[in-house]
Motif scaffolding. Structure first.
Motif, PDB file in Angstrom:
ATOM      1  N   GLY A  72      77.661  -7.715  32.178  1.00 32.47           N
ATOM      2  CA  GLY A  72      76.650  -8.730  31.870  1.00 32.47           C
ATOM      3  C   GLY A  72      76.096  -8.532  30.472  1.00 32.47           C
ATOM      4  N   SER A  73      75.822  -7.275  30.147  1.00 29.07           N
ATOM      5  CA  SER A  73      75.302  -6.946  28.819  1.00 29.07           C
ATOM      6  C   SER A  73      76.303  -7.332  27.732  1.00 29.07           C
ATOM      7  N   LEU A  74      77.572  -7.008  27.948  1.00 27.91           N
ATOM      8  CA  LEU A  74      78.607  -7.353  26.959  1.00 27.91           C
ATOM      9  C   LEU A  74      78.683  -8.868  26.765  1.00 27.91           C
ATOM     10  N   TYR A  75      78.561  -9.596  27.887  1.00 29.39           N
ATOM     11  CA  TYR A  75      78.631 -11.063  27.816  1.00 29.39           C
ATOM     12  C   TYR A  75      77.444 -11.623  27.014  1.00 29.39           C
ATOM     13  N   ALA A  76      76.240 -11.165  27.361  1.00 32.95           N
ATOM     14  CA  ALA A  76      75.036 -11.694  26.726  1.00 32.95           C
ATOM     15  C   ALA A  76      75.077 -11.490  25.210  1.00 32.95           C
ATOM     16  N   HIS A  77      75.494 -10.303  24.772  1.00 32.83           N
ATOM     17  CA  HIS A  77      75.472 -10.014  23.340  1.00 32.83           C
ATOM     18  C   HIS A  77      76.658 -10.622  22.614  1.00 32.83           C
ATOM     19  N   TYR A  78      77.646 -11.066  23.387  1.00 28.74           N
ATOM     20  CA  TYR A  78      78.765 -11.745  22.730  1.00 28.74           C
ATOM     21  C   TYR A  78      78.441 -13.221  22.510  1.00 28.74           C
ATOM     22  N   ILE A  79      78.058 -13.921  23.599  1.00 28.99           N
ATOM     23  CA  ILE A  79      77.769 -15.358  23.494  1.00 28.99           C
ATOM     24  C   ILE A  79      76.450 -15.594  22.750  1.00 28.99           C
ATOM     25  N   THR A  80      75.546 -14.654  22.821  1.00 32.86           N
ATOM     26  CA  THR A  80      74.210 -14.660  22.194  1.00 32.86           C
ATOM     27  C   THR A  80      73.254 -15.711  22.772  1.00 32.86           C
ATOM     28  N   VAL A 114      78.232  -4.769  15.056  1.00 37.60           N
ATOM     29  CA  VAL A 114      79.464  -5.459  15.423  1.00 37.60           C
ATOM     30  C   VAL A 114      79.264  -6.924  15.089  1.00 37.60           C
ATOM     31  N   ARG A 115      79.800  -7.358  13.953  1.00 35.99           N
ATOM     32  CA  ARG A 115      79.520  -8.732  13.518  1.00 35.99           C
ATOM     33  C   ARG A 115      80.604  -9.709  13.898  1.00 35.99           C
ATOM     34  N   THR A 116      81.823  -9.411  13.490  1.00 34.97           N
ATOM     35  CA  THR A 116      82.881 -10.401  13.713  1.00 34.97           C
ATOM     36  C   THR A 116      83.454 -10.266  15.120  1.00 34.97           C
ATOM     37  N   ASN A 117      84.182 -11.300  15.517  1.00 35.85           N
ATOM     38  CA  ASN A 117      84.805 -11.276  16.838  1.00 35.85           C
ATOM     39  C   ASN A 117      85.873 -10.191  16.927  1.00 35.85           C
ATOM     40  N   TYR A 126      84.175  -7.129  17.711  1.00 35.83           N
ATOM     41  CA  TYR A 126      83.680  -7.177  19.086  1.00 35.83           C
ATOM     42  C   TYR A 126      84.813  -6.922  20.075  1.00 35.83           C
ATOM     43  N   LEU A 127      85.990  -7.449  19.740  1.00 34.91           N
ATOM     44  CA  LEU A 127      87.149  -7.253  20.615  1.00 34.91           C
ATOM     45  C   LEU A 127      87.450  -5.767  20.776  1.00 34.91           C
ATOM     46  N   ILE A 128      87.429  -5.047  19.656  1.00 34.56           N
ATOM     47  CA  ILE A 128      87.719  -3.609  19.710  1.00 34.56           C
ATOM     48  C   ILE A 128      86.646  -2.896  20.528  1.00 34.56           C
ATOM     49  N   PHE A 129      85.403  -3.282  20.291  1.00 37.29           N
ATOM     50  CA  PHE A 129      84.282  -2.691  21.007  1.00 37.29           C
ATOM     51  C   PHE A 129      84.398  -2.936  22.512  1.00 37.29           C
ATOM     52  N   VAL A 130      84.674  -4.192  22.884  1.00 36.06           N
ATOM     53  CA  VAL A 130      84.781  -4.543  24.304  1.00 36.06           C
ATOM     54  C   VAL A 130      85.968  -3.832  24.938  1.00 36.06           C
ATOM     55  N   MET A 188      93.973  -9.895  10.797  1.00 36.78           N
ATOM     56  CA  MET A 188      94.195  -9.862  12.256  1.00 36.78           C
ATOM     57  C   MET A 188      95.416 -10.705  12.608  1.00 36.78           C
ATOM     58  N   ILE A 189      96.230 -10.223  13.537  1.00 33.53           N
ATOM     59  CA  ILE A 189      97.462 -10.938  13.843  1.00 33.53           C
ATOM     60  C   ILE A 189      97.228 -12.086  14.822  1.00 33.53           C
ATOM     61  N   ILE A 190      96.120 -12.063  15.548  1.00 36.39           N
ATOM     62  CA  ILE A 190      95.882 -13.148  16.491  1.00 36.39           C
ATOM     63  C   ILE A 190      94.743 -14.014  15.976  1.00 36.39           C
ATOM     64  N   SER A 191      94.732 -15.292  16.417  1.00 33.57           N
ATOM     65  CA  SER A 191      93.725 -16.221  15.912  1.00 33.57           C
ATOM     66  C   SER A 191      92.359 -15.917  16.533  1.00 33.57           C
ATOM     67  N   ALA A 192      91.327 -16.487  15.932  1.00 34.90           N
ATOM     68  CA  ALA A 192      89.967 -16.246  16.417  1.00 34.90           C
ATOM     69  C   ALA A 192      89.810 -16.757  17.848  1.00 34.90           C
ATOM     70  N   TYR A 193      90.543 -17.796  18.157  1.00 37.23           N
ATOM     71  CA  TYR A 193      90.486 -18.364  19.500  1.00 37.23           C
ATOM     72  C   TYR A 193      91.044 -17.363  20.512  1.00 37.23           C
ATOM     73  N   GLN A 194      92.203 -16.767  20.169  1.00 36.49           N
ATOM     74  CA  GLN A 194      92.777 -15.774  21.072  1.00 36.49           C
ATOM     75  C   GLN A 194      91.870 -14.560  21.194  1.00 36.49           C
ATOM     76  N   THR A 195      91.264 -14.178  20.072  1.00 39.80           N
ATOM     77  CA  THR A 195      90.322 -13.064  20.104  1.00 39.80           C
ATOM     78  C   THR A 195      89.228 -13.348  21.126  1.00 39.80           C
ATOM     79  N   HIS A 196      88.715 -14.566  21.066  1.00 40.15           N
ATOM     80  CA  HIS A 196      87.645 -14.974  21.986  1.00 40.15           C
ATOM     81  C   HIS A 196      88.111 -14.857  23.442  1.00 40.15           C
TER      82      HIS A 196
END
Lengths: 291, 369
Positions: A199-207, A130-133, A136-140, A1-9
């Protein structure tokens, strides 16, 4: 991935908030409903989806039901506030936010109250989890694109023009034989549906979710996004979301002693928002004033 | 039209600037990975703005005290504000993990924030030690998640046993409707009923409110022998105790450590004999050190944060260089810290000690345990 995990978040959060902001703009900017209950739809969506997924429902179904369930509350909210306009509607819908917050806090058998819900499963679609961030980014991004596209088509359609007409002059529209109450119901339900999805996307992302995640500070955030971006402008909401979520993150990297960094960050953030609104009082891409 | 263009250009530039900014940080991360094998970055996170800022800053000061004392040349400390919001906690943890490449974190304080950040720490093998999150859910949050404050179950069981041992059988509970109040009340209910007692009333109030007359009247009608009060703001504690006298509740009053604030002593005779369950006080040595450095008595959680930082320092001094090694060392270590004896069990929890504090002649007196 070209961007860091923080940017992904950060990008994941931006895409979630884009859905939330654009859906609020649909009710607030396009239809002229001064709705302060949007954060409640967001919370209802998050809780519905989280609880259903924990019970073992497939993710996509849980997400759609979360949207529909929020939509039902949208219907109920319009039913209850049917005759109110402007500031009075704002007060009543703000009350709705408080009531939903209180329900989330006190229906302990269902929501676990203040304890919140930990361990919400990550989405799994057709056997693919969807495991990694990055995933999840692509999914979102995908869900965000679909949602915004649908809302874009709605506001550009004849129906969307009716919504704007209702905002600008409801009496005139009624004289022309249009059902303005029906328009309000439809607009609010669509708006609530997409808030539920985000809301659903948020809940399943932050867990992990708890009632305080869906309260006043969130409400202020999404209202700020819509107002800074400009009422009745989808483009504005998208740009404003990016700016408002990104700016505090840039301010994180300021080279200041830790004791003042927190407050300085908040102060600078406020100054930037005020500056934007002084330069462009109707928001970045705003075209209309709300009466 | 001109301003319109200007506005658009400004916004686009702002975004590009932002991306470059954070991209720049990613570069530095790679540099530290390549050259600085020796440097271990440790994070401190907590609420430094917003409602819980007082506690957040106390914890930060406590942790910094430990890091400054140890003065390790290969440790770099960074601080992130989480505003006591779950989303902010997740963002801060993501940032520290991927940009600063931290191996261990002291924080967060609020249980909700800790639970939101924990999955990220766990996934990236970063140790997280909370100095204040007491929710029982934190025990199950993962292998990398520790805390230096005992969970609600500890205090709850201690309180229930103390009241049961004192011969009470009819208990009324009054607690804040938040994570802390609910957690504690659940444990007390379980333990007290299993010891043969009965919960005759259970009332809640919103954190920060100052009128509990309705709840207290209901409690009075239930006719308990003892009332256990969970409060975590000084204002609520004072208001509550004043209203207990006002309404004329005859039962004995027990309470959680939130009642242990100087302002309740101003209520005079009416608070005489109130018993408070509290985590063991910080050591005199730590108290002195903290006062020398910051000029005030250590507030709540400062000692626990000091111990969390100390645990990380000890692991690093012992040769740990990354999160996984620090985690392994933590499970093995045992020491007497500022807040008591520290030994992490298999959930990363400490047992902790509790004391009873009673109001006698207008002062808090710690009873021998």
């Amino acid at each position: 991935m070209i961007i860091s995990a923080y940017q992904t978040h950060i990008f994941i959060l931006i895409f979630i908030y884009i859905i939330l902001a654009v859906s609020l703009n649909l009710a607030l900017g396009y239809t002229g409903l001064l709705n302060l209950g949007h954060v409640a739809f967001y919370g209802i969506g998050a809780y519905t989806s989280a609880l259903l997924a924990i019970e073992g429902m497939p993710y996509l179904a849980a997400m759609i039901i979360a949207g529909l369930f929020a939509s039902v509350f949208g219907y109920l909210l319009v039913t209850a506030t049917d005759r109110l306009k402007g500031d009075y509607l704002a007060m009543a819908t703000l009350g709705f936010s408080f009531v939903v917050y209180s329900l989330l806090l006190n229906l302990r058998e269902i929501t676990r109250g203040a304890m919140g819900i930990p361990g919400i499963p990550k989405p799994s679609i057709l056997g693919l989890t969807v495991r990694t961030n990055d995933q999840y980014l692509i999914f979102v991004l995908l869900i965000c694109a679909i949602s915004v596209f649908i809302m874009y088509r709605i506001v550009k359609s004849p129906f969307g023009k009716l919504l704007e007409a209702n905002r600008d002059n409801a009496v005139c529209l009624r004289v022309l034989g249009k059902n303005t109450f029906g328009l309000k119901y439809k607009a609010m339900m669509i708006s609530a549906f997409f808030a539920g999805i985000s809301g659903s996307l948020y809940a399943h992302y932050i867990t992990f979710i708890d009632p305080t995640s869906f309260y006043i500070s969130e409400l202020i955030l999404i209202l700020t996004i819509v107002i800074v971006g400009g009422l009745a402008s989808i483009k504005g909401s998208i740009v404003a979301t990016a700016v408002i979520i990104y700016v505090p993150e840039i301010l994180r990297t300021l080279d200041l002693p830790s004791s003042v960094l927190g407050p300085v960050r908040q102060a600078l953030y406020a100054a930037i928002l005020i500056a934007i609104l002084m330069l462009r009082p109707r928001g970045i891409f705003g075209k209309v004033d709300l009466e | 039209m001109r301003t319109g263009k200007f506005g658009k250009v400004a916004i686009v530039m702002l975004i590009i600037l932002g991306i470059l900014f954070t991209a720049g940080c990613t570069d530095t991360e790679e540099v530290t990975e390549d050259t600085g094998e020796d440097t271990i970055t440790v994070g401190i996170m907590g609420p430094y703005t917003g409602g819980a800022a007082v506690y957040g800053n106390a914890a930060k000061d406590g942790a910094m005290l430990a890091f400054n004392e140890a003065n390790l040349s290969n440790v770099e400390v960074i601080v992130e504000d989480t505003k006591s919001e779950t989303k902010e906690a997740a963002t801060a943890m993501n940032k520290m993990v991927s940009v600063d490449n931290v191996q261990a974190v002291v924080g967060d304080l609020i249980s909700a924030a800790t639970l939101a950040a924990a999955p990220i720490a766990e996934q990236n093998q970063v140790v997280m030690i909370s100095p204040a999150s007491t929710s029982t859910d934190v025990s199950d949050a993962g292998d990398y998640i520790f805390r230096t404050i005992p969970g609600d179950d500890g205090q709850g069981i201690f309180a229930a046993q103390t009241m049961s041992d004192a011969g009470y059988t009819k208990l009324a509970l009054l607690y804040t409707n938040d994570q802390y109040g609910n957690g504690l009340a659940t444990i007390i209910t379980e333990e007290f009923t299993s010891l043969g007692g009965e919960i005759v009333a259970e009332e809640t109030y919103e954190a920060g409110s100052s009128d509990m007359r309705t709840q207290l009247t209901k409690i009075k009608d239930a006719n308990p022998e003892v009332v256990y009060i969970v409060s975590n703001t000084p204002d609520s504690s004072v208001a509550l105790l004043r209203q207990v006298t006002e309404i004329g509740i005859e039962a004995d009053i027990y309470g959680s450590e939130g009642l242990k604030v100087g302002s309740i002593l101003e209520l005079g005779d009416s608070v005489e004999g109130i018993t408070i369950t509290s985590v063991s006080p910080e050591s005199e040595e730590f108290k002195q050190k903290y006062m020398d450095e910051y000029g005030e008595e250590p507030p709540a959680f400062a000692a626990q944060a000091y111990d969390a930082a100390t645990a990380i320092i000890m692991a690093i001094e012992d040769g740990a260089t990354n999160g996984e090694e620090i985690k392994d060392k933590l499970y093995e270590m045992e020491f007497d810290g500022a807040s008591g004896h520290i030994k992490f069990d298999e959930n990363g929890d400490v047992e902790g000690g509790y004391v009873l504090v009673e109001v006698q002649d207008g002062a808090f007196v710690t009873l021998e345990e």
